[in-house]
Enzyme design. Sequence first.
Site, PDB file in Angstrom:
ATOM      1  N   LYS A 177     -48.973 -27.104  33.538  1.00 13.54           N
ATOM      2  CA  LYS A 177     -47.667 -27.792  33.358  1.00 13.54           C
ATOM      3  C   LYS A 177     -46.659 -26.665  33.242  1.00 13.54           C
ATOM      4  CE  LYS A 177     -44.619 -29.088  30.954  1.00 13.54           C
ATOM      5  NZ  LYS A 177     -43.239 -28.597  31.264  1.00 13.54           N
ATOM      6  N   GLU A 251     -49.464 -18.630  22.246  1.00 11.32           N
ATOM      7  CA  GLU A 251     -48.702 -17.379  22.382  1.00 11.32           C
ATOM      8  C   GLU A 251     -47.242 -17.747  22.156  1.00 11.32           C
ATOM      9  OE1 GLU A 251     -50.054 -14.514  22.788  1.00 11.32           O
ATOM     10  OE2 GLU A 251     -52.077 -15.098  23.345  1.00 11.32           O
ATOM     11  N   CYS A 285     -40.989 -11.859  25.019  1.00 14.62           N
ATOM     12  CA  CYS A 285     -41.399 -12.030  23.625  1.00 14.62           C
ATOM     13  C   CYS A 285     -41.743 -10.701  22.949  1.00 14.62           C
ATOM     14  CB  CYS A 285     -42.566 -12.998  23.551  1.00 14.62           C
ATOM     15  SG  CYS A 285     -43.836 -12.614  24.742  1.00 14.62           S
ATOM     16  N   GLU A 381     -35.638 -14.656  16.753  1.00 18.77           N
ATOM     17  CA  GLU A 381     -35.861 -14.021  18.047  1.00 18.77           C
ATOM     18  C   GLU A 381     -34.610 -14.261  18.894  1.00 18.77           C
ATOM     19  OE1 GLU A 381     -38.684 -15.999  20.600  1.00 18.77           O
ATOM     20  OE2 GLU A 381     -39.429 -14.071  21.298  1.00 18.77           O
TER      21      GLU A 381
HETATM   22  P1  NAD Z   1     -40.572 -23.943  25.103  1.00 19.78           P
HETATM   23  O1  NAD Z   1     -41.456 -23.881  23.962  1.00 19.78           O
HETATM   24  O2  NAD Z   1     -39.371 -24.761  25.029  1.00 19.78           O
HETATM   25  O3  NAD Z   1     -41.330 -24.443  26.423  1.00 19.78           O
HETATM   26  C1  NAD Z   1     -42.502 -23.838  26.904  1.00 19.78           C
HETATM   27  C2  NAD Z   1     -43.295 -24.861  27.676  1.00 19.78           C
HETATM   28  O4  NAD Z   1     -43.767 -25.852  26.788  1.00 19.78           O
HETATM   29  C3  NAD Z   1     -42.504 -25.611  28.750  1.00 19.78           C
HETATM   30  O5  NAD Z   1     -43.338 -25.830  29.867  1.00 19.78           O
HETATM   31  C4  NAD Z   1     -42.191 -26.927  28.068  1.00 19.78           C
HETATM   32  O6  NAD Z   1     -41.987 -27.988  28.970  1.00 19.78           O
HETATM   33  C5  NAD Z   1     -43.427 -27.152  27.239  1.00 19.78           C
HETATM   34  N1  NAD Z   1     -43.279 -27.979  26.045  1.00 19.78           N
HETATM   35  C6  NAD Z   1     -42.223 -28.037  25.207  1.00 19.78           C
HETATM   36  N2  NAD Z   1     -42.471 -28.921  24.225  1.00 19.78           N
HETATM   37  C7  NAD Z   1     -43.716 -29.420  24.414  1.00 19.78           C
HETATM   38  C8  NAD Z   1     -44.536 -30.370  23.735  1.00 19.78           C
HETATM   39  N3  NAD Z   1     -44.136 -30.991  22.626  1.00 19.78           N
HETATM   40  N4  NAD Z   1     -45.762 -30.634  24.224  1.00 19.78           N
HETATM   41  C9  NAD Z   1     -46.208 -30.011  25.336  1.00 19.78           C
HETATM   42  N5  NAD Z   1     -45.465 -29.133  26.028  1.00 19.78           N
HETATM   43  C10 NAD Z   1     -44.235 -28.821  25.580  1.00 19.78           C
HETATM   44  O7  NAD Z   1     -40.275 -22.405  25.392  1.00 19.78           O
HETATM   45  P2  NAD Z   1     -39.378 -21.754  26.485  1.00 19.78           P
HETATM   46  O8  NAD Z   1     -37.988 -21.893  25.989  1.00 19.78           O
HETATM   47  O9  NAD Z   1     -39.702 -22.246  27.848  1.00 19.78           O
HETATM   48  O10 NAD Z   1     -39.895 -20.230  26.431  1.00 19.78           O
HETATM   49  C11 NAD Z   1     -39.350 -19.258  25.640  1.00 19.78           C
HETATM   50  C12 NAD Z   1     -40.188 -19.015  24.400  1.00 19.78           C
HETATM   51  O11 NAD Z   1     -41.505 -18.611  24.741  1.00 19.78           O
HETATM   52  C13 NAD Z   1     -39.663 -17.879  23.545  1.00 19.78           C
HETATM   53  O12 NAD Z   1     -39.618 -18.264  22.190  1.00 19.78           O
HETATM   54  C14 NAD Z   1     -40.677 -16.759  23.733  1.00 19.78           C
HETATM   55  O13 NAD Z   1     -40.811 -15.828  22.710  1.00 19.78           O
HETATM   56  C15 NAD Z   1     -41.922 -17.495  23.940  1.00 19.78           C
HETATM   57  N6  NAD Z   1     -42.858 -16.657  24.676  1.00 19.78           N
HETATM   58  C16 NAD Z   1     -43.962 -16.160  24.028  1.00 19.78           C
HETATM   59  C17 NAD Z   1     -44.855 -15.344  24.704  1.00 19.78           C
HETATM   60  C18 NAD Z   1     -46.062 -14.773  24.043  1.00 19.78           C
HETATM   61  O14 NAD Z   1     -46.922 -14.232  24.730  1.00 19.78           O
HETATM   62  N7  NAD Z   1     -46.217 -14.872  22.755  1.00 19.78           N
HETATM   63  C19 NAD Z   1     -44.647 -15.058  26.052  1.00 19.78           C
HETATM   64  C20 NAD Z   1     -43.532 -15.571  26.676  1.00 19.78           C
HETATM   65  C21 NAD Z   1     -42.652 -16.387  25.974  1.00 19.78           C
END
Ligand code: NAD
Length: 478
Positions: A177, A251, A285, A381
């Site tokens: 997804k 992650e 991140c 962050e």
């Molecule tokens: P997000 O959490 O809004 O979305 C990430 C994904 O999760 C998207 O595909 C979204 O549609 C899905 N999603 C959101 N809510 C959900 C739910 N309730 N159930 C299932 N799926 C759901 O994050 P974003 O804004 O797309 O990404 C940025 C964030 O990701 C930042 O906080 C960043 O630090 C983090 N990040 C972490 C790592 C790591 O390795 N730790 C790597 C990259 C990004």
Amino acid sequence: MTDVIQLGNVINGKTEQGSSEQINKVLNPSTGEVVAQAKLSTVEDADRAVRAARDAFPGWAATTPGERSQILHDMATLLAENLDEIAHLETIDAGKPTAAARGEEVPGIVGALRHFAGAGRVLTAQAAGEFVAGNTSYVRREPLGVVLGITPWNFPLWQAVWKLGPALAAGNTVVIKDAELTPLATTRFVELVQQLLPAGVLNLVHGKGSEIGDAMVRHPEVDLVSFTGSTQAGRTIAAAAGNAPKRLVLELGGNAPVVIYDDIDLEAALPILTNGVLFNAGQECMSATRMLVSEAIHDKFVDALAASLSSTVVGDAEDANTVLGPLISEGQRARVEKLVADRPAHAKLVTGGKKVEGDGFFFEPTLITGLRQDDALVQEEIFGPVATVQTFTDEAEALRLANDVEQGLAASVWTRDIGRALRNVNAIESGVVWVNNHMAVGPEGPLGGFKSSGYGKEGGTLGLEEYTRVKQVIVSLA
Ligand code: NAD
């Protein structure tokens, strides 16, 4: 203006439109123009994708590690052959500067696939033994079944491959997804590799996280959820998966401390730290955002970093000279702008601080000094091209500041004193710590956070083992 790309889901080997009437329009963050669109998926579409993966599982799990490895190598070759196209999609979709997308990111994804292809052939476990008299015990490492990979927008295809690579290598089938903002490269990749895979082994659905993402996390036929994204969504997903309960790899967000002692080799460090702040427009991140600087070199360090940041070439991601591209969306830029604008009175804006006027979602490289530990710019962050600076007087204070945030994903320590470097490595609470470097990683090493940055590992051999379950078999010798 190029033609708008029409995107579909990939379910059971076929590309098809989502069944929802809602259309997701995908923007080029350098220009704000629509570059692609997709009909969103319904919960029923997602259910079909999960069932296709379930049906394909027994056949895929029965292949040998060597056969799966060969297919992953073939996927890597196919990606390498289509590198220019895929890198271009990441550029117009996620705002990746073209030099970085072509030169680093997509080649890195090819390398990751090859790593997982090899690592899947040599899974390890405890040696067999006679732990009970007259019986031999041995351990099997088995695939779990259906893996759901949920990816963020900051490294779209990279994140998808760090999930589907180990999952497939270990014998699982997969549903991805992807993030609503960045479906292009992942869709193209999943479509391309269908020619190498039996139908249903790798599926992709576009849609809202809170709708189809949530439904698939709860789906009884999903055995493991591998999620990369915000800590907030990670908490929601952990709660939803807790009901089953279901295996998770999370992650989540980071907030990396960069501990700079007065014996840093500043000349060597400067380009690495500049890249650490600005790589992927700071939407990374592991970004080097939180500079903790010895008081003894504070002014010299700030002058040098400010000069380096402000001389960076900002521009359209398609321009070969661009180093700092746009943020992903107007909303993300507004979030960063507000965090910077709401800085406390004791903070000093040294450079940047504003959005770049004109088309696209650009933000100036920004450096803010004088911050204190409980300021929002330190605790949250930022996820933009912004570095903050705090000072410390001794090692104990440096370590206290480094650890006094809720996240624990990445960190770096800058000193030529090996003893001090290793004391800091041991004391810092984060899943990866660099010494005199920041951001450089290979797929052979495990990544993953401590504290609110999540749990589980991606990459290395540990990252493969996440996608397996361990069964002990005890056989009577009688
Ligand atoms: P997000 O959490 O809004 O979305 C990430 C994904 O999760 C998207 O595909 C979204 O549609 C899905 N999603 C959101 N809510 C959900 C739910 N309730 N159930 C299932 N799926 C759901 O994050 P974003 O804004 O797309 O990404 C940025 C964030 O990701 C930042 O906080 C960043 O630090 C983090 N990040 C972490 C790592 C790591 O390795 N730790 C790597 C990259 C990004």
